[in-house]
Design a protein around this motif. Structure first.
Motif, PDB file in Angstrom:
ATOM      1  N   TYR A  27       0.856  -1.188  -0.008  1.00  0.00           N
ATOM      2  CA  TYR A  27      -0.220  -0.015  -0.041  1.00  0.00           C
ATOM      3  C   TYR A  27       0.938   1.375   0.093  1.00  0.00           C
ATOM      4  O   TYR A  27       2.135   1.315   0.460  1.00  0.00           O
ATOM      5  N   ALA A  28       0.493   2.116  -0.706  1.00  0.00           N
ATOM      6  CA  ALA A  28       0.857   3.514  -0.913  1.00  0.00           C
ATOM      7  C   ALA A  28       0.159   4.562  -0.543  1.00  0.00           C
ATOM      8  O   ALA A  28      -0.974   4.710  -1.200  1.00  0.00           O
ATOM      9  N   VAL A  29       0.571   5.661   0.013  1.00  0.00           N
ATOM     10  CA  VAL A  29      -0.148   6.793   0.093  1.00  0.00           C
ATOM     11  C   VAL A  29       0.346   8.019  -0.776  1.00  0.00           C
ATOM     12  O   VAL A  29       1.569   8.006  -0.886  1.00  0.00           O
ATOM     13  N   ILE A  30      -0.508   8.644  -1.563  1.00  0.00           N
ATOM     14  CA  ILE A  30      -0.089   9.664  -2.724  1.00  0.00           C
ATOM     15  C   ILE A  30      -0.809  10.987  -2.501  1.00  0.00           C
ATOM     16  O   ILE A  30      -1.435  11.087  -1.600  1.00  0.00           O
ATOM     17  N   ASP A  31      -0.346  12.080  -3.487  1.00  0.00           N
ATOM     18  CA  ASP A  31      -1.222  13.097  -3.573  1.00  0.00           C
ATOM     19  C   ASP A  31      -0.993  14.059  -2.323  1.00  0.00           C
ATOM     20  O   ASP A  31      -2.035  14.156  -1.351  1.00  0.00           O
ATOM     21  N   PHE A  32       0.185  14.669  -2.218  1.00  0.00           N
ATOM     22  CA  PHE A  32       0.308  15.558  -1.032  1.00  0.00           C
ATOM     23  C   PHE A  32       0.188  16.941  -1.506  1.00  0.00           C
ATOM     24  O   PHE A  32       0.782  17.940  -1.033  1.00  0.00           O
ATOM     25  N   ASP A  33      -1.003  17.258  -2.252  1.00  0.00           N
ATOM     26  CA  ASP A  33      -1.325  18.459  -2.714  1.00  0.00           C
ATOM     27  C   ASP A  33      -2.077  19.378  -1.514  1.00  0.00           C
ATOM     28  O   ASP A  33      -2.611  20.504  -2.037  1.00  0.00           O
ATOM     29  N   GLY A  34      -2.610  18.704  -0.194  1.00  0.00           N
ATOM     30  CA  GLY A  34      -3.491  19.503   0.459  1.00  0.00           C
ATOM     31  C   GLY A  34      -4.824  19.357  -0.171  1.00  0.00           C
ATOM     32  O   GLY A  34      -5.309  18.768  -1.067  1.00  0.00           O
ATOM     33  N   ASN A  35      -5.912  19.811   0.828  1.00  0.00           N
ATOM     34  CA  ASN A  35      -7.319  19.843   0.401  1.00  0.00           C
ATOM     35  C   ASN A  35      -7.772  20.745  -0.584  1.00  0.00           C
ATOM     36  O   ASN A  35      -7.782  21.779  -0.211  1.00  0.00           O
ATOM     37  N   PRO A  36      -8.261  20.222  -1.780  1.00  0.00           N
ATOM     38  CA  PRO A  36      -8.731  21.478  -2.868  1.00  0.00           C
ATOM     39  C   PRO A  36      -9.639  22.071  -2.565  1.00  0.00           C
ATOM     40  O   PRO A  36     -10.144  23.061  -3.420  1.00  0.00           O
ATOM     41  N   THR A  37     -10.633  21.389  -1.568  1.00  0.00           N
ATOM     42  CA  THR A  37     -11.889  22.214  -1.301  1.00  0.00           C
ATOM     43  C   THR A  37     -11.979  23.281  -0.148  1.00  0.00           C
ATOM     44  O   THR A  37     -12.893  23.996  -0.075  1.00  0.00           O
ATOM     45  N   VAL A  38     -10.622  23.529   0.384  1.00  0.00           N
ATOM     46  CA  VAL A  38     -10.536  24.279   1.436  1.00  0.00           C
ATOM     47  C   VAL A  38      -9.291  24.999   1.027  1.00  0.00           C
ATOM     48  O   VAL A  38      -8.168  24.990   1.012  1.00  0.00           O
ATOM     49  N   SER A  39      -9.731  26.500   0.630  1.00  0.00           N
ATOM     50  CA  SER A  39      -8.805  27.528   0.291  1.00  0.00           C
ATOM     51  C   SER A  39      -7.793  27.825   1.732  1.00  0.00           C
ATOM     52  O   SER A  39      -8.354  28.249   2.995  1.00  0.00           O
ATOM     53  N   GLU A  40      -6.559  28.359   1.653  1.00  0.00           N
ATOM     54  CA  GLU A  40      -5.823  28.784   2.801  1.00  0.00           C
ATOM     55  C   GLU A  40      -5.837  28.066   3.965  1.00  0.00           C
ATOM     56  O   GLU A  40      -5.815  28.359   4.965  1.00  0.00           O
ATOM     57  N   ALA A  41      -6.070  26.529   3.928  1.00  0.00           N
ATOM     58  CA  ALA A  41      -6.082  25.801   5.192  1.00  0.00           C
ATOM     59  C   ALA A  41      -4.541  25.936   5.606  1.00  0.00           C
ATOM     60  O   ALA A  41      -3.678  25.936   4.943  1.00  0.00           O
ATOM     61  N   ASP A  42      -4.489  25.650   7.045  1.00  0.00           N
ATOM     62  CA  ASP A  42      -3.468  25.744   7.652  1.00  0.00           C
ATOM     63  C   ASP A  42      -2.825  24.311   7.478  1.00  0.00           C
ATOM     64  O   ASP A  42      -3.329  23.526   7.637  1.00  0.00           O
ATOM     65  N   PRO A  43      -1.380  24.414   6.934  1.00  0.00           N
ATOM     66  CA  PRO A  43      -0.993  22.686   6.816  1.00  0.00           C
ATOM     67  C   PRO A  43      -0.485  22.277   8.116  1.00  0.00           C
ATOM     68  O   PRO A  43      -0.291  21.066   8.015  1.00  0.00           O
ATOM     69  N   TYR A  44      -0.430  22.988   9.184  1.00  0.00           N
ATOM     70  CA  TYR A  44      -0.351  22.398  10.594  1.00  0.00           C
ATOM     71  C   TYR A  44      -1.308  22.306  11.353  1.00  0.00           C
ATOM     72  O   TYR A  44      -1.921  23.455  11.789  1.00  0.00           O
ATOM     73  N   GLN A  45      -1.907  21.176  11.566  1.00  0.00           N
ATOM     74  CA  GLN A  45      -3.193  20.801  12.297  1.00  0.00           C
ATOM     75  C   GLN A  45      -2.994  19.557  13.196  1.00  0.00           C
ATOM     76  O   GLN A  45      -1.891  18.720  13.059  1.00  0.00           O
ATOM     77  N   PRO A  46      -4.072  19.236  14.038  1.00  0.00           N
ATOM     78  CA  PRO A  46      -4.097  18.073  14.906  1.00  0.00           C
ATOM     79  C   PRO A  46      -4.158  17.009  13.843  1.00  0.00           C
ATOM     80  O   PRO A  46      -4.722  16.829  13.115  1.00  0.00           O
ATOM     81  N   ALA A  47      -3.557  15.667  14.300  1.00  0.00           N
ATOM     82  CA  ALA A  47      -3.591  14.668  13.315  1.00  0.00           C
ATOM     83  C   ALA A  47      -4.757  13.921  13.289  1.00  0.00           C
ATOM     84  O   ALA A  47      -5.181  13.255  12.118  1.00  0.00           O
ATOM     85  N   ALA A  48      -5.666  14.486  14.160  1.00  0.00           N
ATOM     86  CA  ALA A  48      -7.141  13.691  14.304  1.00  0.00           C
ATOM     87  C   ALA A  48      -7.835  14.299  12.848  1.00  0.00           C
ATOM     88  O   ALA A  48      -8.622  13.497  12.612  1.00  0.00           O
ATOM     89  N   ARG A  49      -7.571  15.472  12.223  1.00  0.00           N
ATOM     90  CA  ARG A  49      -8.034  15.962  11.008  1.00  0.00           C
ATOM     91  C   ARG A  49      -8.062  14.843   9.878  1.00  0.00           C
ATOM     92  O   ARG A  49      -8.570  14.383   9.204  1.00  0.00           O
ATOM     93  N   ASP A  50      -6.719  14.578  10.037  1.00  0.00           N
ATOM     94  CA  ASP A  50      -6.189  13.283   8.915  1.00  0.00           C
ATOM     95  C   ASP A  50      -6.965  12.012   9.268  1.00  0.00           C
ATOM     96  O   ASP A  50      -7.550  11.454   8.230  1.00  0.00           O
ATOM     97  N   VAL A  51      -7.162  11.817  10.594  1.00  0.00           N
ATOM     98  CA  VAL A  51      -7.712  10.377  10.805  1.00  0.00           C
ATOM     99  C   VAL A  51      -9.296  10.417  10.624  1.00  0.00           C
ATOM    100  O   VAL A  51      -9.808   9.489  10.055  1.00  0.00           O
ATOM    101  N   ALA A  52      -9.839  11.776  10.917  1.00  0.00           N
ATOM    102  CA  ALA A  52     -11.016  11.702  10.824  1.00  0.00           C
ATOM    103  C   ALA A  52     -11.458  11.568   9.201  1.00  0.00           C
ATOM    104  O   ALA A  52     -12.660  11.032   8.897  1.00  0.00           O
TER     105      ALA A  52
END
Length: 371
Positions: free
Chosen positions: A252-277
């Motif tokens: 398995y491999a994780v790809i596409d580190f472009d950030g969330n295309p639906t959220v403009s100007e999102a802070d790249p530093y956030q709680p890990a729980a956001r990715d988990v959710a």
């Protein structure tokens, strides 16, 4: 096509995106990336590109054979496979800097993170990112295919693997230098409440009427986001769903580190729980897809999603603990971030893909009607 005409063509990418009719151009560009490039172009190199055998059959300019992924692959950008060894993802249109991948990919390369397509280079023109160059993963399918197949037959063996992979990713990204803000409390609730309000405004018909009846309960679910306490803020993936997880020949491999295309100007530093959710909600979306497209009984789909979710979270937490960073996950933030994510799925459906609405609506109905 000489090198001058290639660079001239690349300058026009914003107005004239690449298509499959320009066969051979991508492979020719790869040949030029090893040398000096003319202004305003810039190449950011990570590990060296693999050597490519220059196989001429079927190509116009005597370079390795290339192909795209075909119309059956749902992708925002345009990716070209060269010599069955390298993938060049052309951003359509080119993206203004800064860009998340230019921070994350070299860090993953430096640390030897093994669960991704090997990152090789980025091609820029002035203040725009034109293309990202990574390794090709043979026999790869994304999670909207392999995970739906697993849901159909009730297989959850993938879930602990995904949990460990996500934890390994976060353990690696937590070491990425930058202005993370440390563990200072942040109020994430306004952004989530804005998403709920927008979802309510954009969702019409019976779905919208039902959503209004549970809006108060959903808003209450967002309360823990008002302060993240001492939760560490790390560089996150930002768009971590099963569609970003490839199952390929070697795992398995994780790809596409472009950030969330639906959220403009999102802070790249956030709680890990956001990715988990986002990962857990995507498993629930897979269950909804299996119900709609594979005629999987809803109760079976719900049981599969619950089991997969539990196995994934247990493996994730276990891997964080083994890595000495159990503090990275604040479990109290998972559900409110999940609620925000479902609101964003409804917004995406309303603006871009109306037929997708059934998936977030199915998840929300399960949560609200079958707690």
């Amino acid at each position: 096509m000489n090198s001058d005409s290639i660079w001239e063509r690349l300058l026009s990418l914003g107005e004239k995106p690449l298509t499959d009719r320009e066969r051979g151009l991508t492979a020719a560009v790869l040949r030029l990336l090893d040398g000096e490039v003319p202004p305003p172009f810039e190449v950011r190199r990570f590990p060296p590109l693999p050597s490519l055998s220059y196989d001429t059959p079927g190509c116009h300019i005597g370079v390795p054979a290339e192909r795209d992924f075909g119309a059956h692959v749902d992708q925002t950008n345009y990716s070209v496979v060269v010599g069955e060894r390298v993938v060049v993802k052309w951003l359509t249109p080119p993206v203004p800097l800064p860009h998340s991948a230019l921070d994350v990919l070299p860090h993953l390369a430096r640390t030897g993170f093994p669960h991704t397509a090997p990152p090789y280079a980025a091609l820029l023109a002035g203040s725009r990112l034109l293309a990202l160059v990574t390794g090709y993963l043979p026999d790869a399918t994304d999670g909207w295919t392999w995970c739906v197949d697993d849901a159909e037959v009730g297989d959850t063996a993938f879930a602990p693997i995904l949990g460990a992979l996500a934890a390994d990713l976060h353990l690696t990204l937590a070491t990425l230098p930058g202005d993370s803000g440390g563990v200072a409390p942040r109020d994430h609730r306004p952004r989530a409440e804005d998403a709920l309000g927008e979802a309510l405004a954009l969702t019409g018909g019976p779905d919208g009427a039902w959503l209004e009846t549970v809006a108060g309960r959903l808003r209450a679910e967002l309360a823990p986001l008002a302060s993240t306490g001492r939760t560490p803020l790390i560089r996150i993936h930002g768009d971590l769903h099963v569609g970003q997880i490839l199952r390929w020949r070697d795992g398995y491999a994780v790809i596409d580190f472009d950030g969330n295309p639906t959220v403009s100007e999102a802070d790249p530093y956030q709680p890990a729980a956001r990715d988990v959710a986002q990962l857990t909600t995507s498993i629930e979306h897979v269950a909804q897809v299996a119900v709609k497209r594979r005629d999987l009984p809803a109760e079976r789909a719900a049981r599969w999603a619950a089991e997969a979710r539990a196995l994934m979270l247990a493996a994730y937490e276990g891997r964080l603990a083994a890595g000495g960073r159990p503090d990275l996950l604040d479990e109290s933030l998972i559900r409110p971030f999940e609620v925000e994510q479902e609101c964003r799925e409804l917004i995406y459906a309303a603006r871009h893909l109306p037929r997708w609405r059934y998936a977030p609506m199915g998840v929300l109905r399960n949560w609200m009607e079958n707690p």
